[in-house]
Design a protein around this motif. Sequence first.
Motif, PDB file in Angstrom:
ATOM      1  N   ASN A   1       9.703 -45.896  -5.677  1.00 57.13           N
ATOM      2  CA  ASN A   1       8.339 -45.915  -6.230  1.00 57.13           C
ATOM      3  C   ASN A   1       8.305 -45.343  -7.642  1.00 57.13           C
ATOM      4  O   ASN A   1       7.608 -45.874  -8.509  1.00 57.13           O
ATOM      5  CB  ASN A   1       7.385 -45.121  -5.334  1.00 57.13           C
TER       6      ASN A   1
ATOM      7  N   LEU B   1       7.244 -47.349 -10.943  1.00 59.47           N
ATOM      8  CA  LEU B   1       6.126 -46.842 -11.728  1.00 59.47           C
ATOM      9  C   LEU B   1       6.480 -46.779 -13.210  1.00 59.47           C
ATOM     10  O   LEU B   1       5.639 -46.996 -14.068  1.00 59.47           O
ATOM     11  CB  LEU B   1       5.734 -45.455 -11.213  1.00 59.47           C
TER      12      LEU B   1
ATOM     13  N   LEU C   1       1.569 -53.577 -10.051  1.00 60.39           N
ATOM     14  CA  LEU C   1       1.589 -52.300 -10.764  1.00 60.39           C
ATOM     15  C   LEU C   1       0.997 -52.431 -12.162  1.00 60.39           C
ATOM     16  O   LEU C   1       0.353 -51.503 -12.660  1.00 60.39           O
ATOM     17  CB  LEU C   1       3.012 -51.755 -10.834  1.00 60.39           C
TER      18      LEU C   1
ATOM     19  N   MET D   1      -2.645 -52.370 -11.566  1.00 61.32           N
ATOM     20  CA  MET D   1      -3.059 -51.024 -11.170  1.00 61.32           C
ATOM     21  C   MET D   1      -3.145 -50.102 -12.378  1.00 61.32           C
ATOM     22  O   MET D   1      -4.017 -49.235 -12.443  1.00 61.32           O
ATOM     23  CB  MET D   1      -2.068 -50.432 -10.152  1.00 61.32           C
ATOM     24  N   ASP D   2      -2.248 -50.291 -13.320  1.00 59.87           N
ATOM     25  CA  ASP D   2      -2.212 -49.432 -14.499  1.00 59.87           C
ATOM     26  C   ASP D   2      -3.460 -49.617 -15.360  1.00 59.87           C
ATOM     27  O   ASP D   2      -3.823 -48.728 -16.125  1.00 59.87           O
ATOM     28  CB  ASP D   2      -0.945 -49.728 -15.307  1.00 59.87           C
TER      29      ASP D   2
ATOM     30  N   MET E   1      -6.492 -45.688 -10.477  1.00 55.32           N
ATOM     31  CA  MET E   1      -5.169 -45.973  -9.922  1.00 55.32           C
ATOM     32  C   MET E   1      -4.057 -45.491 -10.856  1.00 55.32           C
ATOM     33  O   MET E   1      -2.977 -45.133 -10.395  1.00 55.32           O
ATOM     34  CB  MET E   1      -5.020 -47.471  -9.637  1.00 55.32           C
TER      35      MET E   1
ATOM     36  N   SER F   1      -1.746 -43.129  -8.510  1.00 53.97           N
ATOM     37  CA  SER F   1      -0.385 -43.561  -8.157  1.00 53.97           C
ATOM     38  C   SER F   1       0.650 -42.447  -8.354  1.00 53.97           C
ATOM     39  O   SER F   1       1.358 -42.102  -7.413  1.00 53.97           O
ATOM     40  CB  SER F   1       0.014 -44.797  -8.944  1.00 53.97           C
TER      41      SER F   1
ATOM     42  N   SER G   1      -0.112 -39.449  -5.947  1.00 53.10           N
ATOM     43  CA  SER G   1       0.230 -39.699  -4.541  1.00 53.10           C
ATOM     44  C   SER G   1       1.742 -39.735  -4.336  1.00 53.10           C
ATOM     45  O   SER G   1       2.235 -39.323  -3.280  1.00 53.10           O
ATOM     46  CB  SER G   1      -0.414 -40.996  -4.044  1.00 53.10           C
TER      47      SER G   1
ATOM     48  N   SER H   1      -7.492 -46.725  -2.130  1.00 53.00           N
ATOM     49  CA  SER H   1      -6.921 -48.070  -2.263  1.00 53.00           C
ATOM     50  C   SER H   1      -7.926 -49.150  -1.897  1.00 53.00           C
ATOM     51  O   SER H   1      -7.980 -50.201  -2.547  1.00 53.00           O
ATOM     52  CB  SER H   1      -5.674 -48.198  -1.390  1.00 53.00           C
TER      53      SER H   1
END
Length: 189
Positions: free
Chosen positions: A43, A47, A55, A58-59, A64, A68, A71, A118
Motif C-alpha cells: 500500500n 501510494l 489512487l 483518490m488523490d 481521501m 489514505s 489509515s 470510504s
Amino acid sequence: MSYIPSYQGPTTPAPPRRPTSVTVLAILGIILGALGLCGMVSNLVQLVIKTNPVLVQMDRSPVMHIWSPVSIVLGLGLTIALLAGSIGMLSLQTWARQMVLIYAVASLVLGVLGTIISAIWMIPIFNQLASDPDPAVRMGGVVGKYSLFISPVIGAIYPVFVLVFLRRRNVVEAFEPQPPPPPLAPPVG
C-alpha cells in the motif's frame, strides 16, 4: 536400569496449560500479521507510485488524500501490535493478551470508520471509474464499489473471535501470573 528423576517435584506447580483457542488465535495472528505487513508495504509503494487509476482519483479528493496515508500508518501500527501480541500469546504473556484485545477493538473501530469514510468519498469515485472507456478501469470501479462493503465484514471476523475467545474464563486464568513455588523443605537425615 537407571532412574532419571523428574525435575518437577510433588510440590512444584505445573506450568499453566495453554488453551487450544489461544494457540489457534496466536498462530492465525502471526499469519495475519505477516500478511498484513506485506500488504502495508504494498500500500505504501502504491501510494507513492500512483499508477493505479483509483489512487489517482483518490488523490484528487482532499479527504481521501489525508485518510489514505493516515489509515495505512494506523493499520501498520495495528499489524505490528497483532504480530507482537500473537507471538507473546504463545508463551502466555499477560501483556500479549491485552495487546491483542486492544488490537481487536481498535481494528473494529478503524474498520467501521474506514467503511464510513470510504462509502461517502469513494463511491462517487468508483461510479466515475465504472463509466470509464477502458475496460480494466471500469472493472476496477465496479469491483471496488462492492469490496467497500465486503472487505470490512471479512476483516472483522478475526477481531470478533479474539474478543470472544480471549475473554473466556479458562483463557483469562491461563494468562494470570503463576504463584511462586513453595520453598523446598530442608533434606531430612
